[in-house]
Design an enzyme around this catalytic site. Sequence first.
Site, PDB file in Angstrom:
ATOM      1  N   ASP A 264       1.004  -1.699  -0.035  1.00 13.04           N
ATOM      2  CA  ASP A 264      -0.013   0.124  -0.116  1.00 13.04           C
ATOM      3  C   ASP A 264       0.816   1.215  -0.158  1.00 13.04           C
ATOM      4  OD1 ASP A 264      -3.332   0.641   0.541  1.00 13.04           O
ATOM      5  OD2 ASP A 264      -1.806   1.978   1.423  1.00 13.04           O
ATOM      6  N   ASN A 272      -2.798  13.042  -3.750  1.00 14.48           N
ATOM      7  CA  ASN A 272      -4.029  13.745  -4.759  1.00 14.48           C
ATOM      8  C   ASN A 272      -4.153  14.890  -3.789  1.00 14.48           C
ATOM      9  OD1 ASN A 272      -4.505  11.391  -5.673  1.00 14.48           O
ATOM     10  ND2 ASN A 272      -5.498  10.388  -4.611  1.00 14.48           N
ATOM     11  N   ASP A 281      -2.823  10.283 -10.086  1.00 12.04           N
ATOM     12  CA  ASP A 281      -2.489   8.806 -11.450  1.00 12.04           C
ATOM     13  C   ASP A 281      -1.479   7.956 -12.143  1.00 12.04           C
ATOM     14  OD1 ASP A 281      -5.183   8.498 -10.627  1.00 12.04           O
ATOM     15  OD2 ASP A 281      -6.344   9.013 -12.518  1.00 12.04           O
ATOM     16  N   GLU A 307      -5.009   2.471  -4.099  1.00 12.47           N
ATOM     17  CA  GLU A 307      -3.952   2.721  -3.915  1.00 12.47           C
ATOM     18  C   GLU A 307      -3.032   1.431  -3.574  1.00 12.47           C
ATOM     19  OE1 GLU A 307      -5.401   2.371  -0.689  1.00 12.47           O
ATOM     20  OE2 GLU A 307      -3.770   3.598   0.044  1.00 12.47           O
TER      21      GLU A 307
END
Length: 388
Positions: A264, A272, A281, A307
């Site tokens: 992760d 973000n 992305d 993610e």
Amino acid sequence: MLVVDILTCYAVAGIGSVVGLGLMSFIQTDQPRLLQTLNIYRWAFAALSVMSIILFAPPPQVPALTKALIGFAGMGVCLIAWAFRQLNGRRTHPYLGAGLTLVVGALLWAAALLPEAEYVRAVAVIFAVLSVAMAVDQGWLIMSSVRGHISELSLMGVALAFALHWLVVAYHAFTVPGPYPPDWLHGPVWLRPVSGIGVALLPLAVAALAFSTINARLSQQLRARALSDDLTGALSRRGLRELGERMLAIQQHQSSQIAVLMMDLDHFKAVNDRYGHLIGDDVLRHVTQVIRDRLRDDALLARYGGEEFTVLLPVKSAQEAYGVAERLRKAVETHPCETKVGPIRITISIGVSFHQASTSLEEDLAKADGRLYVAKNNGRNRVEFAEG
Ligand SMILES: Nc1nc2c(ncn2[C@@H]2O[C@H](COP(=O)(O)OP(=O)(O)OP(=O)(O)O)[C@@H](O)[C@H]2O)c(=O)[nH]1
């Protein structure tokens, strides 16, 4: 005793090679590695095809031409061995592959200058060494992979039979004095028909098996594409379930074990929030590439959630899994994602479990996820392993 005209067998082998060349030209793919493999096969069959051209050139059955033919056959075998490696996902440097091919061809051509008895022995030894090396290499590659497609196993069987044949020929070249037959194939009487038919059918058999192996790989890739995630190209969760279950089923019959890695991205929300979702992305795609570049062909990489990524890794030992997980963690840490707003550093936490005969994939994933949770709690950017 079956009478076999060995020159006719060579001619059939030459025609089989032309067919092989044609078969390899029919296959279309956009996969660079598979394209390279196909090209090597094409060269191999082209070298073997020279046999038929030489044999049909007037005047036929000239020993010097037969010797040249054996030189080309040696190069063809080298190229096939190289293509086998590529097909099994092991990259051989082009200069090394082409160099070895030329060396074997040159050795066989140079041997043609030797007196008859020595020439026969030299050819037998060169082919015996070459074919045993090919069979061992092929065997090792297949044994260390979890695929085990039937056509690959058959290719290995062909390589073994070829090696055995040349060992018998080499043995006879040293233990049985001449005179030697005009077609340069030396060996016991019973071997002549076996060998003749084998020589005749070998290129066709290799072409058909290689065709079917490549075909299996292509349909596997198409299937993987259908089961993959749009953003990163890694497998989707559904893909992981389908291909993962199959990997576990195949692995039951092998000595390897499967390590399950749950990973992760650390503090990805901050990326973000700071740079926006599009840059986020890019980071996801970048991390996928960094991980994929460091995995062998037989590993499965999936995007498990937003993610979160999963790797199913066939390993020989737990130690190997520890090594790979650490390598992946370090690689992500040391390879920032280059974006239009500058390099973005990111780290990952990894939880690892091992598949047991008694556990399901879901249980393995849950166990690895538990360890991932521990890795997060222990400070992130670290690997945690499950016991046993
Ligand atoms: N850009 C992008 N972001 C995604 C995607 N899927 C999930 N995310 C984001 O991933 C972030 C996950 O955040 P959290 O679960 O809070 O975890 P984190 O910030 O990585 O923190 P830790 O996991 O605890 O280290 C959220 O902001 C999601 O919006 C995606 O496809 N693209």
